[in-house]
Design a protein around this motif. Structure first.
Motif, PDB file in Angstrom:
ATOM      1  N   ARG A 313     -24.183  90.055  14.704  1.00 11.57           N
ATOM      2  CA  ARG A 313     -24.721  89.017  15.324  1.00 11.57           C
ATOM      3  C   ARG A 313     -25.944  89.601  15.940  1.00 11.57           C
ATOM      4  O   ARG A 313     -26.256  89.987  16.778  1.00 11.57           O
ATOM      5  N   GLU A 315     -28.141  86.816  16.683  1.00 11.11           N
ATOM      6  CA  GLU A 315     -28.758  85.269  17.537  1.00 11.11           C
ATOM      7  C   GLU A 315     -29.337  86.153  19.043  1.00 11.11           C
ATOM      8  O   GLU A 315     -31.029  86.329  19.208  1.00 11.11           O
ATOM      9  N   LYS A 316     -28.166  86.685  20.063  1.00 11.58           N
ATOM     10  CA  LYS A 316     -28.848  86.969  21.840  1.00 11.58           C
ATOM     11  C   LYS A 316     -29.919  88.330  21.077  1.00 11.58           C
ATOM     12  O   LYS A 316     -31.076  87.626  22.170  1.00 11.58           O
ATOM     13  N   GLN A 319     -32.995  86.669  20.374  1.00  8.94           N
ATOM     14  CA  GLN A 319     -33.227  85.780  21.277  1.00  8.94           C
ATOM     15  C   GLN A 319     -34.503  86.892  22.664  1.00  8.94           C
ATOM     16  O   GLN A 319     -35.215  86.468  23.293  1.00  8.94           O
ATOM     17  N   THR A 346     -36.226  82.528  15.438  1.00  8.66           N
ATOM     18  CA  THR A 346     -35.736  81.500  15.733  1.00  8.66           C
ATOM     19  C   THR A 346     -34.041  81.112  14.769  1.00  8.66           C
ATOM     20  O   THR A 346     -33.368  80.660  15.389  1.00  8.66           O
ATOM     21  N   SER A 349     -30.095  84.159  10.770  1.00  6.18           N
ATOM     22  CA  SER A 349     -28.395  84.631  10.669  1.00  6.18           C
ATOM     23  C   SER A 349     -27.867  85.499  10.555  1.00  6.18           C
ATOM     24  O   SER A 349     -28.518  86.486  11.014  1.00  6.18           O
ATOM     25  N   ASP A 350     -26.456  85.849  10.738  1.00 11.99           N
ATOM     26  CA  ASP A 350     -25.716  86.714  11.472  1.00 11.99           C
ATOM     27  C   ASP A 350     -26.702  87.809   9.883  1.00 11.99           C
ATOM     28  O   ASP A 350     -26.353  87.221   8.943  1.00 11.99           O
TER      29      ASP A 350
END
Length: 700
Positions: A313, A315-316, A319, A346, A349-350
């Protein structure tokens, strides 16, 4: 690399110099012994690759030593070393425990040549303006791409048909539905109806969805969820089945029927079209601009396949990486790469980290078989730092005795960039709090090629922040890429790599050609590479010595650059002058903003001073030398380069003019293409200025 290393040592500080090795052993075995990886058992194959690594691995260190790299060779580290391998296992286990790594069935980018999944950023997007014949690994003749085929599905229970268009007719064996836009008046009478598959007799529902582009093809879309990313999303929305009709080796599966089973996918394409013609369901073929996904490692055309894999994962973590740059904790040099950094992170994807290979870190996850569960199709997985730890976890998780658990380790290995992403801290002994880790982590600066911004740099920042709580370095310095005279990157697959030792000591054309034949190139690529060598180095490479570049710089240098770049060069002025044997470095900033610099921008280079190089297509280097300049020869050389660059610029611009470019082409590819166009335009402008200066010098 050597400049930063040697400069650090001259200041009595310490510089760690990460290096990693990616094996080409599998291709060597195929070339020398005619054996593929699958012809060995796993242990035999690994023994062969280790033998080859030991034979060739020292060459890299020898090159660095000859180039003058002043390094602490005691700290040389290889990602497959036992200590580093333990760090990779630890990272995987911790990220599984925290939920950052998970297993899921999803479409992945699959290389049939490698028989492995690859990550999104290992996929190159080849823009085709129309019908194009391309070489594909595993096929004797070239394959046609850039065309759209239209064929019809007969309606079930009534007269009529519904025509669909596709660039991949071989996948129609896996079609499970036809989709139309709900507002398309041509098909409103067919909503909720069914059509019949001509080869499998399967009924396909005609569904409606607003994702359908009414202007593309016939406006009716065949849905093949197991082989197309958009179709996969639609299958989730409409609860459609997913039929895999192309296997991992690129041949058609048993679902296609005996007439196609075992046939290579692009040969099956021709058979499907012929069969449609015979059944009078073929409705035509026309040229169609398209973006073709190609594996950057094998040159194979990517096949989206439905696979159960391990994913990270992102996304975090992404960021946090963006935030680090925004808040000034991480500086990216040159600064214009900051936009590229943010755009990619930004839209990240995973990350699929499973690789169906044998050379690498075997995934420390185990499939669990419980007593009396042999007929159960449900997958059960645990992970651990060792098999015994995984067994204890399985026993606790499923409420059985450890002795009753049967474990089977996942045969796949981790993506090489997963282990490489751990390098800044794993090489120093992490997860143990070693003295090296305390002293050298985090590092000060990472210097690397701009082509690794996504493959390596972003992954190091994300994994370092997540696993250590600290950024792995404070600055990232991207250097320009060494290219051949035709502007191509140095690549083993192109056969245009030059051994620095051959530049230092000299080499004959015959020896250059021998090195190509000893390599791992495909026979066709080998012939092209050898012909290029005969043209580029008809007399071989003369002996230049290690100081050829330094002596060439002689005394004075002008750098024509932006204010940001000038500030960076000013910071390293002393190192550049000492190591480059430059008496004085003049920084000239023609753009606005130079007044804000903490030093005065110098005057422009002397009129007619020869232009000697470009850094990232944005910093022009000029030398003030005493020798006379052959202006006519330089004009001819620059004019030839201008023509080549103009051709490349037109090619790049044409890629952006294909229909629906912004919708069809991934954003990071658009960004790369935009950067390439801007760089070409800037270099062309620079060449025009140089030609004017040379003409003026001739007149004087």
């Amino acid at each position: 690399d050597c400049t930063i290393s040697n400069y650090s040592n001259s200041l009595t500080s310490t510089c760690t110099f990460p290096d990693y090795w990616r094996s080409l052993g599998a291709r060597r075995l195929l070339r020398e012994e005619g054996k593929r990886r699958q012809d060995y058992i796993r242990d035999e194959f690994l023994q062969e690759v280790w033998r080859w690594k030991k034979e060739k691995g020292e060459e890299i260190y020898h090159q660095l030593k000859k180039l003058g790299a002043s390094l602490d060779w005691r700290r040389a580290c290889f990602t497959m070393d036992p200590g580093f391998s333990s760090a990779v296992t630890e990272a995987f286990v911790r990220m599984c425990d925290s939920g950052l790594i998970y297993r899921s069935e999803s479409l992945v980018n699959w290389s049939c040549a490698l028989e492995s999944a690859i990550s999104d950023i290992e996929v190159d997007s080849k823009q085709l303006s129309g019908r194009t014949l391309l070489s594909v690994p595993g096929y004797q003749k070239k394959i046609e791409f850039g065309t759209m085929v239209t064929f019809a599905y007969p309606l079930d229970g009534q007269e009529g048909e519904i025509a669909v268009s596709t660039t991949r007719p071989e996948t129609m064996l896996g079609d499970v539905a036809v989709a139309v836009h709900p507002d398309d008046t041509r098909y409103q009478a067919l909503h909720g109806k069914q059509c019949r598959h001509p080869f499998t007799n399967r009924l396909l529902p005609i569904i409606t969805d607003r994702m359908v582009d009414m202007e593309l093809g016939t406006g009716a879309v065949k849905l093949t969820p197991a082989h197309d990313y958009t179709d996969f999303l639609l299958s989730q929305r409409h609860s459609l089945p997913r039929l895999t009709v192309i296997g991992g080796d690129g041949t058609m599966t048993s679902l296609c029927g005996p007439w196609l089973e075992g046939v290579q996918r692009f040969e099956a394409r021709e058979r499907v079209i012929s069969a449609l013609r015979e059944m009078k369901l073929f409705r035509g073929k026309k040229e169609h601009p398209m973006s073709l996904p190609v594996c950057s490692r094998s040159g194979d055309v990517i096949e989206p396949l439905l696979k159960k894999q391990w994913f990270v994962r992102c996304e975090k973590m992404a960021q946090k990486a963006i935030q680090a740059v925004d808040e000034g904790d991480l500086e990216i040099i040159p600064h214009f790469y900051t936009k590229t950094w943010k755009n990619w992170l930004t839209n990240i994807s995973d990350w699929c980290i499973s690789r169906q290979l044998w050379w690498g870190h075997q995934i420390p996850a185990y499939q669990v078989t419980l007593p009396d569960s042999h007929t159960d199709t449900e997958e059960r997985w645990v992970w651990g730092r060792s098999e015994s730890e995984a067994r204890e976890h399985a026993a606790a998780k499923f409420g059985v005795s450890p002795n009753a658990v049967v474990l089977t380790q996942d045969p796949d290995v981790l993506d090489t960039w997963f282990s490489s992403g751990l390098f800044p801290f794993a090489m120093l002994g992490w997860p143990h709090q070693t003295e090296d880790l305390k002293q050298f982590y985090p590092n000060t600066i990472l210097e690397t090629g701009s082509d690794l911004i996504f493959f390596w740099v972003a992954r190091m920042v994300m994994l370092g922040t997540e696993l250590t709580g600290q950024l792995p370095f404070k600055q990232v310095l991207f250097h320009s890429l060494v290219r051949d005279k035709h502007g191509r990157k140095m690549s083993k697959s192109l056969g245009n790599v030059i051994d620095p030792l051959d530049v230092i000591s000299g080499v004959s054309l015959e020896r250059l050609q021998e090195k190509v034949t000893e390599g791992n190139l495909d026979p066709k690529e080998k012939a092209v590479a050898m012909e290029a060598q005969r043209k580029d180095f008809p007399n071989g490479i003369p002996e230049c010595g290690t100081d050829a570049l330094r002596f060439a710089l002689l005394c004075f240098m002008w750098a024509v650059c932006t204010p940001d770049q000038a500030q960076t060069l000013h910071s390293f002025r002393s190192a550049i002058c000492v190591l480059g044997r430059v008496s004085n470095l003049h920084l000239y900033c023609p753009q606005e903003g130079s007044k804000s610099l903490p030093f005065h921008s110098s005057l422009p280079p002397p009129e007619g001073s020869p232009f000697c190089g470009v850094d990232d297509h944005s910093i022009q280097l000029h030398l003030d030398i005493q020798n006379s300049v052959n202006a006519d020869k330089q004009i001819i050389h620059l004019s030839q380069r201008r023509e080549m660059l103009l051709h490349r610029l037109q090619q790049s611009l044409s890629q952006t003019r294909v229909p629906n470019y912004t919708e069809k082409v991934p954003e990071h590819i658009q960004q790369e293409t935009g950067n390439k166009i801007a760089a070409l335009e800037q270099e062309l402008k620079s060449i025009e200025n140089q030609l004017l200066a040379l003409e003026s010098m001739k007149k004087n």
